[in-house]
Motif scaffolding. Structure first.
Motif, PDB file in Angstrom:
ATOM      1  N   VAL A   1      33.129  68.273  72.798  1.00  0.00           N
ATOM      2  CA  VAL A   1      33.965  69.427  73.253  1.00  0.00           C
ATOM      3  C   VAL A   1      35.205  69.866  72.918  1.00  0.00           C
ATOM      4  O   VAL A   1      35.664  71.001  72.784  1.00  0.00           O
ATOM      5  CB  VAL A   1      33.930  68.914  74.866  1.00  0.00           C
ATOM      6  CG1 VAL A   1      34.762  69.978  75.707  1.00  0.00           C
ATOM      7  CG2 VAL A   1      32.589  68.717  75.600  1.00  0.00           C
TER       8      VAL A   1
ATOM      9  N   THR B   1      40.539  61.563  68.030  1.00  0.00           N
ATOM     10  CA  THR B   1      39.333  61.769  69.170  1.00  0.00           C
ATOM     11  C   THR B   1      39.251  60.752  70.026  1.00  0.00           C
ATOM     12  O   THR B   1      38.953  60.968  71.302  1.00  0.00           O
ATOM     13  CB  THR B   1      38.032  61.624  68.146  1.00  0.00           C
ATOM     14  OG1 THR B   1      38.238  62.524  67.217  1.00  0.00           O
ATOM     15  CG2 THR B   1      36.830  61.680  69.171  1.00  0.00           C
ATOM     16  N   ASP B   2      39.804  59.402  69.828  1.00  0.00           N
ATOM     17  CA  ASP B   2      39.632  58.429  71.005  1.00  0.00           C
ATOM     18  C   ASP B   2      40.679  58.764  71.946  1.00  0.00           C
ATOM     19  O   ASP B   2      40.361  57.960  73.111  1.00  0.00           O
ATOM     20  CB  ASP B   2      39.933  57.072  70.454  1.00  0.00           C
ATOM     21  CG  ASP B   2      38.840  56.609  69.409  1.00  0.00           C
ATOM     22  OD1 ASP B   2      37.609  57.117  69.328  1.00  0.00           O
ATOM     23  OD2 ASP B   2      39.116  55.691  68.434  1.00  0.00           O
ATOM     24  N   SER B   3      41.587  59.378  71.986  1.00  0.00           N
ATOM     25  CA  SER B   3      42.603  59.528  73.033  1.00  0.00           C
ATOM     26  C   SER B   3      42.005  60.642  73.858  1.00  0.00           C
ATOM     27  O   SER B   3      42.768  60.398  75.035  1.00  0.00           O
ATOM     28  CB  SER B   3      43.954  60.001  72.387  1.00  0.00           C
ATOM     29  OG  SER B   3      44.369  59.394  71.436  1.00  0.00           O
ATOM     30  N   SER B   4      41.310  61.436  73.747  1.00  0.00           N
ATOM     31  CA  SER B   4      40.837  62.599  74.585  1.00  0.00           C
ATOM     32  C   SER B   4      40.001  61.946  75.686  1.00  0.00           C
ATOM     33  O   SER B   4      39.054  61.032  75.320  1.00  0.00           O
ATOM     34  CB  SER B   4      40.114  63.695  73.968  1.00  0.00           C
ATOM     35  OG  SER B   4      39.569  64.504  74.734  1.00  0.00           O
ATOM     36  N   PRO B   5      40.047  62.546  77.029  1.00  0.00           N
ATOM     37  CA  PRO B   5      39.022  62.062  77.956  1.00  0.00           C
ATOM     38  C   PRO B   5      37.770  62.821  77.887  1.00  0.00           C
ATOM     39  O   PRO B   5      36.827  62.414  78.525  1.00  0.00           O
ATOM     40  CB  PRO B   5      39.957  62.515  79.218  1.00  0.00           C
ATOM     41  CG  PRO B   5      40.901  63.515  79.017  1.00  0.00           C
ATOM     42  CD  PRO B   5      41.394  63.087  77.483  1.00  0.00           C
ATOM     43  N   LEU B   6      37.911  63.788  76.845  1.00  0.00           N
ATOM     44  CA  LEU B   6      36.619  64.752  76.578  1.00  0.00           C
ATOM     45  C   LEU B   6      35.914  64.139  75.453  1.00  0.00           C
ATOM     46  O   LEU B   6      36.246  63.625  74.777  1.00  0.00           O
ATOM     47  CB  LEU B   6      37.093  66.154  76.228  1.00  0.00           C
ATOM     48  CG  LEU B   6      37.365  67.062  77.667  1.00  0.00           C
ATOM     49  CD1 LEU B   6      38.551  66.622  78.457  1.00  0.00           C
ATOM     50  CD2 LEU B   6      37.105  68.435  77.477  1.00  0.00           C
ATOM     51  N   LYS B   7      34.465  64.456  75.583  1.00  0.00           N
ATOM     52  CA  LYS B   7      33.524  64.222  74.534  1.00  0.00           C
ATOM     53  C   LYS B   7      34.006  65.000  73.116  1.00  0.00           C
ATOM     54  O   LYS B   7      34.696  66.173  73.267  1.00  0.00           O
ATOM     55  CB  LYS B   7      32.371  64.600  74.767  1.00  0.00           C
ATOM     56  CG  LYS B   7      31.754  63.664  76.047  1.00  0.00           C
ATOM     57  CD  LYS B   7      30.200  64.011  76.377  1.00  0.00           C
ATOM     58  CE  LYS B   7      29.607  63.035  77.342  1.00  0.00           C
ATOM     59  NZ  LYS B   7      28.728  63.436  78.454  1.00  0.00           N
TER      60      LYS B   7
ATOM     61  N   SER C   1      47.053  70.134  78.576  1.00  0.00           N
ATOM     62  CA  SER C   1      47.816  69.152  78.106  1.00  0.00           C
ATOM     63  C   SER C   1      47.000  67.922  78.033  1.00  0.00           C
ATOM     64  O   SER C   1      47.292  67.030  77.323  1.00  0.00           O
ATOM     65  CB  SER C   1      49.191  69.219  78.603  1.00  0.00           C
ATOM     66  OG  SER C   1      49.203  68.467  79.684  1.00  0.00           O
ATOM     67  N   MET C   2      46.163  67.729  79.142  1.00  0.00           N
ATOM     68  CA  MET C   2      45.468  66.590  79.037  1.00  0.00           C
ATOM     69  C   MET C   2      44.146  66.731  78.143  1.00  0.00           C
ATOM     70  O   MET C   2      43.484  65.388  77.973  1.00  0.00           O
ATOM     71  CB  MET C   2      44.893  66.464  80.675  1.00  0.00           C
ATOM     72  CG  MET C   2      45.844  65.929  81.492  1.00  0.00           C
ATOM     73  SD  MET C   2      47.049  64.394  80.813  1.00  0.00           S
ATOM     74  CE  MET C   2      45.706  63.107  80.199  1.00  0.00           C
ATOM     75  N   LEU C   3      43.950  67.691  77.689  1.00  0.00           N
ATOM     76  CA  LEU C   3      42.631  67.730  77.120  1.00  0.00           C
ATOM     77  C   LEU C   3      42.644  66.970  75.613  1.00  0.00           C
ATOM     78  O   LEU C   3      41.617  66.209  75.231  1.00  0.00           O
ATOM     79  CB  LEU C   3      42.162  69.332  76.380  1.00  0.00           C
ATOM     80  CG  LEU C   3      42.066  70.361  77.515  1.00  0.00           C
ATOM     81  CD1 LEU C   3      41.771  71.514  76.964  1.00  0.00           C
ATOM     82  CD2 LEU C   3      40.854  69.730  78.469  1.00  0.00           C
TER      83      LEU C   3
END
Ligand code: MG
Ligand code: MG
Lengths: 371, 371
Positions: free
Chosen positions: A125, A116-122, A255-257
């Motif tokens: 989401v 979870t921490d790696s994603s730029p999304l909340k 791929s950034m998600l």
């Protein structure tokens, strides 16, 4: 108990380390499930330029053609950046795609709870996201002719051409439906049918193909809306299918998600021969040879190979489950480690995944004895 | 003290409510700064089809042409969905862009601290984001010929054409540099120069134009990487310039970053006459006429008009600051309200923004007296 020939093309930079890791994991699968994998190695990219004077030597291509599948690392690096176009490492990739007729690029995007921490999304989401982008890889705007420069009435112009034949669209849309049938049974076909003639044909053909898959739901989405929806509610997707350029943009966006390129595998399916499997990340020359690279994207690519080229679903699941378990246990290479978290090396990550695959065998064995 | 003629085209659905709100805010600016705005109204979209039998009546176009700027609401709705193409509301938009030669679409993406909860991105990623996407609007793949279907050797094909003239690229890149000069002095030119001939020309011209702006930094970015970077680190951007289709995809992706479409304005600059300002959202027929719509996107579009068409920077800032203040004070229309938060009506939002603009005048006035 099958016998499979796998061509391994490590390429450049971390390509060598990550393919080595994936081969070791495949050997663990051999041991556990009693298959035989025959690995044969070939040059590609900058390494091939250095050794053979070309980024895709004829012998590499011959090796791939007589194999059951190809596992590729990554190509490129500053050493070859000033080379002329035909001696660039990337040229080897483009050539192999073309020569092997790799028309369907599959890019799964799967979220791991433990990351979870790696994603730029909340978290709310990204939670539970699990879809595949199927990108057409050999047609469309990147290949259509004419493509070039001209002067007309004293005016400089440049032109590119987006061209698709009906059959090219049909076969890629079919790949998507077949994939969806084994998953959540939903295909999202992405186009720009409100503007482009090629997209209107794409949409018609998608509708046509859908007739053969009454168990799969088809929805159409405009490409600009798809670019929004990928961020806004990525959980809605199962299989997304789209043409080459839209797929290039959307698959990189997607791929950034998860926030971890080092986790994402890909498969490129051939119309006529063996398919090719590779991580989506590059050769990362800055960390090459330092035993730091994340091998998971390549290991998951090998799992896709097991499932899609060899039909070994149980074996593929064993790899994927082992990856999930080591992540859940807190193992992180540097690219996915959070601040203050200890990062393991490439070798440590590979060894843990192997051990998890093999342990399972021991446990099963013991349990069988006691059963 | 200037005199300015503004054509107002409310269009359909919430277009009417939000343009009404923006006009009221402009009237507050008139009062505070002593300008004179002359508002003249025209039909467009579905309303124009109903009243005049066409989505863009000749008299609307004539009105726009003799105005100093155009403020547009939104068009479309289920009532006209089954109409033939030439009687669709959206056709009115496409026509007005073409007739008024609106070649440069500016889409600012600005994050408001007070709206952290609305974004799908984590706070540390979205914090401080403030950039503008400049999209070429009248050329490229959406307009090039040939575009159509054909049968060749019994094979069905479809083709679209990405065509740019040098001059078309030059003028849009110049818009980006001029804008960047007044901002953080950085232009990111997005293309696919590693594959497309048109992109290689685009990149050359961007380099050429950059020579005239030695105070502005130019960087090039491939479109697939741009789609990633917008999610991964959107804070890096100041002005992004790109061709029509790439801009369509990237600007819609970018519009999701803040999580509030109801906040985002746009400007479409003309090569030859008045420019057009409109919110990026649609006509939202589901909430039309209910006094629920968020008028801020249109109000901020009016602020862009003040700055870009009339050169009234101080006045534009007064509007933008008022918007920021009412948000900071906790005012939210339904689309940006969090669970449990009271949502205000369109009218209430407009009245607060007006009052903030006018209050400031009173305070300034009082302060001047005591100075
Ligand atoms: Mg790409
Ligand atoms: Mg759009």
């Amino acid at each position: 108990m099958g016998n499979y020939r796998i061509a391994v093309l490590p390429g450049d930079g971390i390509g060598k380390e990550v393919t080595k890791g994936a081969v070791e994991v495949l050997k663990a699968i051999e041991t556990r499930f009693g298959h035989h994998f025959e690995f044969a190695y070939g040059w590609i990219g900058g390494a091939a330029v250095d050794q053979k004077g070309t980024p895709l030597p004829e012998e590499t291509l011959a090796l791939c053609r007589k194999s059951d599948a190809v596992l590729l690392g990554a190509v490129g690096g500053p050493k070859w950046d000033q080379h002329p176009p035909h001696l660039r490492p990337e040229k080897g990739l483009l050539q192999i795609r073309k020569e092997m007729n790799l028309f369907a690029n599959l890019r799964p995007v799967k979220f791991y709870d433990s990351l979870t921490d790696s994603s730029p999304l909340k978290q709310e989401v990204i939670q539970g996201v699990d879809f595949v982008i199927v990108r057409e890889l050999t047609g469309g705007l990147y290949f259509g002719k004419p493509s070039g420069r001209m002067v007309e009435n004293g005016e400089e112009k440049a032109v590119d051409t987006l061209l698709y034949k009906k059959e090219e669209i049909k076969r890629i849309v079919k790949v998507a439906f077949e994939l969806a049938r084994k998953r959540k049974k939903k295909v999202t076909s992405v186009d720009k049918a409100n503007v482009l003639a090629s997209s209107r044909m794409w949409r018609e053909i998608a509708e046509e193909v859908a007739q053969e898959f009454p168990d799969v739901t088809l929805e159409h989405m405009l490409v600009d809306n798809a670019a929004m929806q990928l961020i806004r509610s990525p959980q809605q997707f199962d299989v997304v299918v789209t043409e080459n350029m839209f797929g290039d943009i959307l698959s990189d966006e997607a791929s950034m998600l998860t926030g971890s390129l080092g986790m994402l595998p890909s498969a490129s399916l051939s119309a006529s021969g063996p398919s090719l499997y590779e991580p989506i990340h590059g050769s990362a020359p800055d960390i090459a040879g330092q035993n730091k690279a994340n091998p998971i994207a390549t290991i998951l690519s090998a799992a896709m190979m097991l499932r899609l080229s060899f039909g070994l679903s149980k074996e593929a699941e064993a790899v994927e489950k082992a990856v999930q378990q080591v992540l859940a246990a807190g193992l992180r290479t540097a690219d996915i480690a959070q601040k203050g978290q200890r990062a393991v090396s490439t070798d440590e990550m590979v060894n843990e995944i192997k051990a998890t695959i093999l342990d399972h065998q021991t446990i099963s064995h013991i349990m069988a004895v006691y059963a």
